[in-house]
Scaffold this motif. Sequence first.
Motif, mmCIF file in Angstrom:
data_model
loop_
_atom_site.group_PDB
_atom_site.id
_atom_site.type_symbol
_atom_site.label_atom_id
_atom_site.label_comp_id
_atom_site.label_asym_id
_atom_site.label_seq_id
_atom_site.Cartn_x
_atom_site.Cartn_y
_atom_site.Cartn_z
ATOM 1 N N LYS A 110 4.165 41.305 135.552
ATOM 2 C CA LYS A 110 3.080 40.662 134.812
ATOM 3 C C LYS A 110 2.302 39.697 135.703
ATOM 4 C CE LYS A 110 2.179 37.736 130.824
ATOM 5 N NZ LYS A 110 2.749 36.961 129.730
ATOM 6 N N PHE A 114 -1.332 42.132 136.028
ATOM 7 C CA PHE A 114 -1.309 42.080 134.565
ATOM 8 C C PHE A 114 -1.883 43.327 133.902
ATOM 9 C CE2 PHE A 114 -2.940 41.053 130.399
ATOM 10 C CZ PHE A 114 -1.792 40.544 129.810
ATOM 11 N N TRP A 117 0.688 46.037 134.021
ATOM 12 C CA TRP A 117 1.844 45.644 133.239
ATOM 13 C C TRP A 117 1.549 45.785 131.746
ATOM 14 C CZ3 TRP A 117 2.071 41.647 129.660
ATOM 15 C CH2 TRP A 117 3.342 41.332 129.165
#
Length: 118
Positions: A110, A114, A117
Amino acid sequence: FAAMNDSQNKCTFALDKALVDEPVLWFHPLHNDASTSISGADLVKFLEAVGHPAKILDFSDVEAAGAGAAPAKAPKAAKEAKPAKKDAKPQAEGDKDVQKETLLGVSAKKEEDFPTWY
């Protein structure tokens, strides 16, 4: 984009602040045979325009799922391979053993990537 079809306002849209801060996001516009890009800020404006103001949440301090969980049990021993069938085709010279693998789980972190993810 499906928010525009929720005329009875049954849905609430919650977005992670990190997602909203992204300059480019990619989505399927109601069909998965095409993709379109939009900035996080423009996504918030779109949701407001269709009557679904987003709730912006900050998950940056939230511990990742499973991070504090007990260690996983050891995997069971693999079963012995079954003998090859008599009618199996002989392998040609030069053929390589090909193993098919399936990725089960999220491979992106993350904090580092991001959008992947998420």
